[in-house]
Design an enzyme around this catalytic site. Structure first.
Site, PDB file in Angstrom:
ATOM      1  N   GLU A   1     -11.736  16.410  33.806  1.00  0.00           N
ATOM      2  CA  GLU A   1     -12.716  16.806  34.812  1.00  0.00           C
ATOM      3  C   GLU A   1     -14.023  17.207  34.129  1.00  0.00           C
ATOM      4  OE1 GLU A   1     -13.125  19.808  38.681  1.00  0.00           O
ATOM      5  OE2 GLU A   1     -11.707  20.323  37.086  1.00  0.00           O
TER       6      GLU A   1
ATOM      7  N   LYS B   1     -13.873  15.098  44.960  1.00  0.00           N
ATOM      8  CA  LYS B   1     -12.981  16.252  45.066  1.00  0.00           C
ATOM      9  C   LYS B   1     -12.962  16.762  46.501  1.00  0.00           C
ATOM     10  CE  LYS B   1     -12.025  20.471  42.393  1.00  0.00           C
ATOM     11  NZ  LYS B   1     -12.525  21.268  41.259  1.00  0.00           N
TER      12      LYS B   1
ATOM     13  N   CYS C   1      -8.339  18.418  40.040  1.00  0.00           N
ATOM     14  CA  CYS C   1      -8.095  19.836  39.780  1.00  0.00           C
ATOM     15  C   CYS C   1      -7.526  20.602  40.977  1.00  0.00           C
ATOM     16  CB  CYS C   1      -9.373  20.479  39.254  1.00  0.00           C
ATOM     17  SG  CYS C   1      -9.086  22.043  38.373  1.00  0.00           S
TER      18      CYS C   1
END
Length: 303
Positions: free
Chosen positions: A67, A137, A178
């Site tokens: 990331e 995301k 994440c």
């Protein structure tokens, strides 16, 4: 995850775990590249390209970057480091790296600028250098742990609104970034779409990492009877945000196949998807779900 103005000079350690021949039709070899991230964007990208080439030399079909591999993980800097996708310098470098090495690349994530909004975005490139998937995301990292860590991605980023997959040969792979890994429903939808593997470029921190990193990775693997890979930046202790490291791959049984330390290093591991099929036959939870009592539904696609 940010190292000042100078690139840290570290010894790059490579770990290899061989469980099958990488040319087997039942799987492929994957590389997790746990990179040191600095404030120098061009240096970060050049380092990523170099490590992708090393993955190719080690027989890998797929390379996974961390990331925010091209920028500091810092809300104050996301817009400054952002670029358009696929026209920016980072995407051009990844496209060329995929093509020249004839391999797939999951490009970690980078700050993407689009219509004056900034997203935390993962790109995927095929061996011809084509962009074949993009994931923004979905769940923004907004947490406040007294005495631990306080971070609010929503101060600088907009959230994505789609689930995204790509095909690697006969294998289907779902994408998250994440904080997305904490939401089991998202992974369940990927399982319902037929995903064989889930990939989460990630940057957990030294507060949540020790307790939740391997736990969540193993849970998503066992829940969905799929391989799960999480790729982190290396830990830089004097950075604004200190990453946990410990990139890993977990098999459908919840076994950690390979795990990094916190240091700058690469992992190489062969995945045998026959193991996944055997597990699904032996513990057939997909066919045992009580959808007369509960279900997980994709509200955008009504499935």
């Amino acid at each position: 995850m940010f190292a000042g103005q100078k690139l840290l000079q570290q010894t790059i350690t490579s770990l290899a775990q061989v469980r099958m021949a990488s040319s087997s039709s039942s799987g492929f070899r994957v590389a997790l590249l746990q990179l040191t991230v600095t404030t120098d964007k061009s240096t970060n990208v050049a380092n990523a390209v170099k490590r992708v080439h090393q993955a190719k030399l080690n027989g890998c079909t797929l390379a996974i970057l961390p990331e925010c591999f091209n920028s500091p993980y810092n809300t104050a800097l996301f817009r400054e480091y952002s670029e358009v996708i696929p026209g920016g310098d980072t995407c051009e470098a990844l496209s060329q790296a995929a093509k020249s090495n004839e391999m797939y690349i999951v490009g970690g994530s980078i700050p993407e600028i689009c219509d004056d909004k900034v997203y935390n975005t993962c790109t995927v490139w095929d061996p011809n250098g084509n962009l074949i998937a993009k994931h923004r995301k979905v769940h923004l990292f907004d947490i406040n742990i007294p005495g631990g860590v306080c971070f609010k991605e929503s101060d600088a980023l907009a959230a994505g609104n789609t689930l995204n997959t790509f095909q690697l040969g006969k294998f289907k792979i779902g994408l998250g970034i994440c904080y997305d890994i904490r939401f089991a429903e998202m992974a369940t939808l990927y399982r319902k779409q037929g995903c064989d593997m889930l990939i989460y470029p990630s940057a957990f921190n030294v507060t949540t990492g020790p307790l939740h990193w391997s736990l969540l990775t193993r849970c998503r693997a066992v829940d969905n009877q799929a391989f799960v890979a999480v790729a982190s930046p290396a830990r830089v202790t004097d950075s604004n945000y200190v990453a946990w490291g410990h990139s890993m791959v977990v098999d459908p049984w919840g076994k950690i196949l390979v795990e990094a330390t916190e240091k700058d290093m690469d992992l190489f591991v062969d995945l045998d998807f026959g193991d996944r099929e055997n597990m699904r036959k032996q513990i057939p939870t997909e066919n045992q779900r009580r959808i007369d009592l509960y279900d997980t539904i994709d509200l955008k696609n009504k499935v």
